[in-house]
Design a protein around this motif. Sequence first.
Motif, PDB file in Angstrom:
ATOM      1  N   UNK A   1       1.641  -5.733  69.027  1.00 15.44           N
ATOM      2  CA  UNK A   1       1.102  -6.214  67.751  1.00 15.44           C
ATOM      3  C   UNK A   1      -0.185  -5.450  67.462  1.00 15.44           C
ATOM      4  N   UNK A   2      -0.299  -4.915  66.259  1.00 16.24           N
ATOM      5  CA  UNK A   2      -1.456  -4.092  65.889  1.00 16.24           C
ATOM      6  C   UNK A   2      -2.038  -4.555  64.558  1.00 16.24           C
ATOM      7  N   UNK A   3      -3.363  -4.756  64.577  1.00 21.46           N
ATOM      8  CA  UNK A   3      -4.107  -5.065  63.347  1.00 21.46           C
ATOM      9  C   UNK A   3      -4.936  -3.836  62.971  1.00 21.46           C
ATOM     10  N   UNK A   4      -4.819  -3.448  61.710  1.00 14.88           N
ATOM     11  CA  UNK A   4      -5.623  -2.355  61.170  1.00 14.88           C
ATOM     12  C   UNK A   4      -6.421  -2.891  59.989  1.00 14.88           C
ATOM     13  N   UNK A   5      -7.732  -2.815  60.107  1.00 17.91           N
ATOM     14  CA  UNK A   5      -8.627  -3.371  59.085  1.00 17.91           C
ATOM     15  C   UNK A   5      -9.338  -2.219  58.378  1.00 17.91           C
ATOM     16  N   UNK A   6      -9.262  -2.224  57.063  1.00 20.25           N
ATOM     17  CA  UNK A   6      -9.932  -1.203  56.248  1.00 20.25           C
ATOM     18  C   UNK A   6     -10.917  -1.898  55.318  1.00 20.25           C
ATOM     19  N   UNK A   7     -12.173  -2.026  55.737  1.00 16.82           N
ATOM     20  CA  UNK A   7     -13.149  -2.709  54.881  1.00 16.82           C
ATOM     21  C   UNK A   7     -13.587  -1.817  53.728  1.00 16.82           C
TER      22      UNK A   7
ATOM     23  N   UNK B   1      -5.289  -9.048  51.610  1.00 19.29           N
ATOM     24  CA  UNK B   1      -6.512  -8.555  50.962  1.00 19.29           C
ATOM     25  C   UNK B   1      -7.514  -9.699  50.964  1.00 19.29           C
ATOM     26  N   UNK B   2      -8.599  -9.498  51.702  1.00 25.81           N
ATOM     27  CA  UNK B   2      -9.606 -10.542  51.866  1.00 25.81           C
ATOM     28  C   UNK B   2     -10.707 -10.355  50.834  1.00 25.81           C
ATOM     29  N   UNK B   3     -10.938 -11.396  50.050  1.00 24.81           N
ATOM     30  CA  UNK B   3     -12.024 -11.421  49.067  1.00 24.81           C
ATOM     31  C   UNK B   3     -13.064 -12.440  49.523  1.00 24.81           C
TER      32      UNK B   3
ATOM     33  N   UNK C   1     -19.934 -10.406  53.714  1.00 22.29           N
ATOM     34  CA  UNK C   1     -19.450  -9.505  52.660  1.00 22.29           C
ATOM     35  C   UNK C   1     -18.900  -8.218  53.252  1.00 22.29           C
ATOM     36  N   UNK C   2     -19.413  -7.804  54.412  1.00 21.20           N
ATOM     37  CA  UNK C   2     -18.949  -6.567  55.043  1.00 21.20           C
ATOM     38  C   UNK C   2     -17.503  -6.667  55.504  1.00 21.20           C
ATOM     39  N   UNK C   3     -16.957  -7.881  55.685  1.00 20.52           N
ATOM     40  CA  UNK C   3     -15.574  -8.034  56.136  1.00 20.52           C
ATOM     41  C   UNK C   3     -14.570  -7.997  54.977  1.00 20.52           C
ATOM     42  N   UNK C   4     -15.034  -7.855  53.760  1.00 18.08           N
ATOM     43  CA  UNK C   4     -14.103  -7.808  52.630  1.00 18.08           C
ATOM     44  C   UNK C   4     -13.314  -6.496  52.656  1.00 18.08           C
ATOM     45  N   UNK C   5     -11.992  -6.589  52.455  1.00 23.47           N
ATOM     46  CA  UNK C   5     -11.153  -5.391  52.456  1.00 23.47           C
ATOM     47  C   UNK C   5      -9.700  -5.735  52.735  1.00 23.47           C
ATOM     48  N   UNK C   6      -8.956  -4.725  53.214  1.00 23.07           N
ATOM     49  CA  UNK C   6      -7.509  -4.863  53.471  1.00 23.07           C
ATOM     50  C   UNK C   6      -7.258  -5.030  54.969  1.00 23.07           C
ATOM     51  N   UNK C   7      -6.330  -5.959  55.296  1.00 26.14           N
ATOM     52  CA  UNK C   7      -5.943  -6.259  56.675  1.00 26.14           C
ATOM     53  C   UNK C   7      -4.433  -6.081  56.795  1.00 26.14           C
ATOM     54  N   UNK C   8      -4.023  -5.215  57.706  1.00 26.16           N
ATOM     55  CA  UNK C   8      -2.598  -4.917  57.885  1.00 26.16           C
ATOM     56  C   UNK C   8      -2.176  -5.261  59.311  1.00 26.16           C
TER      57      UNK C   8
ATOM     58  N   UNK D   1     -17.724   1.018  55.368  1.00 23.58           N
ATOM     59  CA  UNK D   1     -17.592   1.359  56.776  1.00 23.58           C
ATOM     60  C   UNK D   1     -16.200   1.885  57.113  1.00 23.58           C
ATOM     61  N   UNK D   2     -16.047   2.265  58.395  1.00 24.13           N
ATOM     62  CA  UNK D   2     -14.798   2.838  58.868  1.00 24.13           C
ATOM     63  C   UNK D   2     -13.779   1.780  59.260  1.00 24.13           C
ATOM     64  N   UNK D   3     -12.547   2.203  59.520  1.00 24.91           N
ATOM     65  CA  UNK D   3     -11.476   1.260  59.883  1.00 24.91           C
ATOM     66  C   UNK D   3     -11.678   0.684  61.280  1.00 24.91           C
ATOM     67  N   UNK D   4     -11.084  -0.485  61.469  1.00 21.59           N
ATOM     68  CA  UNK D   4     -11.132  -1.197  62.745  1.00 21.59           C
ATOM     69  C   UNK D   4      -9.693  -1.433  63.209  1.00 21.59           C
ATOM     70  N   UNK D   5      -9.460  -1.288  64.540  1.00 28.37           N
ATOM     71  CA  UNK D   5      -8.104  -1.434  65.083  1.00 28.37           C
ATOM     72  C   UNK D   5      -8.136  -2.351  66.297  1.00 28.37           C
ATOM     73  N   UNK D   6      -7.176  -3.295  66.315  1.00 27.55           N
ATOM     74  CA  UNK D   6      -6.976  -4.171  67.471  1.00 27.55           C
ATOM     75  C   UNK D   6      -5.500  -4.096  67.872  1.00 27.55           C
ATOM     76  N   UNK D   7      -5.237  -3.878  69.180  1.00 33.25           N
ATOM     77  CA  UNK D   7      -3.872  -3.717  69.684  1.00 33.25           C
ATOM     78  C   UNK D   7      -3.656  -4.709  70.821  1.00 33.25           C
ATOM     79  N   UNK D   8      -2.442  -5.325  70.822  1.00 36.06           N
ATOM     80  CA  UNK D   8      -2.070  -6.257  71.891  1.00 36.06           C
ATOM     81  C   UNK D   8      -0.669  -5.895  72.378  1.00 36.06           C
ATOM     82  N   UNK D   9      -0.533  -5.668  73.691  1.00 36.11           N
ATOM     83  CA  UNK D   9       0.765  -5.354  74.305  1.00 36.11           C
ATOM     84  C   UNK D   9       1.154  -6.507  75.224  1.00 36.11           C
ATOM     85  N   UNK D  10       2.331  -7.075  74.946  1.00 38.45           N
ATOM     86  CA  UNK D  10       2.784  -8.237  75.713  1.00 38.45           C
ATOM     87  C   UNK D  10       3.284  -7.857  77.096  1.00 38.45           C
ATOM     88  N   UNK D  11       3.867  -6.670  77.224  1.00 42.09           N
ATOM     89  CA  UNK D  11       4.426  -6.291  78.523  1.00 42.09           C
ATOM     90  C   UNK D  11       3.328  -6.124  79.565  1.00 42.09           C
TER      91      UNK D  11
END
Length: 309
Positions: free
Chosen positions: A56-62, A129-131, A107-114, A65-75
């Motif tokens: 499972x991967x989250x990609x945040x584009x505020x 899309x977080x407002x 306000x800095x967390x406003x942006x797109x979350x995928x 600032x630059x993009x943020x990435x979080x990755x989770x591997x179940x195995x």
Amino acid sequence: MKAGTNMKIAQKTVYVFVLLAITMVTRLAGNNTVLVTTVGNSSVLTCLIKGQISMLTWTITPKVGGPCTLVYRTDRNMTHRANCSDNINWKFRADLAPALEIQQVGIAQEGNYSCEVASTDGNFRTMYHLTVLAPPRLSVYCDEQGSPVCEAAVGKPPAQLSWVPGSSSSAEERCHDNGTVTVLSKFTACSTHGTNVTTCMVSHAAGNWSQAIACCPPEKTNFLLYACIVACVLIITTSLAAIYYFKLHSNGLCHRTKPPEIAPIHSQQDDTMEVEPYTTYVQKENVIYNSVSDLTAGQNFPQHLCQET
């Protein structure tokens, strides 16, 4: 007939464009969920899960600032994060896939979350899309002219201001670097009462507020101000004139007063100098007299001649 046919063709064309627009909006709404939250709140975002997930991967584009990435591997039960702020992290729940939690949203967390999920049933993607709303700070005060002023500071989006009773003034907006806006409005309607009792009404997406204020009329305020200024000027001018007059008068008296006569210093030497000529004269007279006496006696002049002499 031809005109009627052209009208029908135009109507059909408009209908087609409207249907296409509705279809596109429906698809976008299905794939991109709009979330609205307020500054300081917490939000939890979940992903669409089907089957057994492997990653499972989250990609945040505020917006800033630059993009943020979080990755989770179940195995491997392993998590990884890159360029993410401290208030963004995983939220693990029993018997559920991990979700993304944003604590004390700013306000800095406003942006797109995928969110992208790889599972046994395929790959799935969820978009958010977080407002973020920022409630304005309301303040009402009286300006130098005695007019009420309403200020809705650092709000997002800009607040809408109105007055009770109504006013014909227009709002002034000042934009800030973080996307917030400060709105200023001055009450311009005239009041026939002793004070202007007005109420500022604030309408915002995060809520509604109101605050009343009473300001003194500008005429009274200006009159008192001018009266104080004139009184101060008169007092200062009078004081300076009095000081100057007494100073000038005292200087005139000093110039007109004759200096005291100083008695001449009489020394013993001066007395000696004044007595010496008289003594010398007496001595000379005595010498002459003695000389004549001697001469007369030597020549035996008659007695009567001596007496005449």
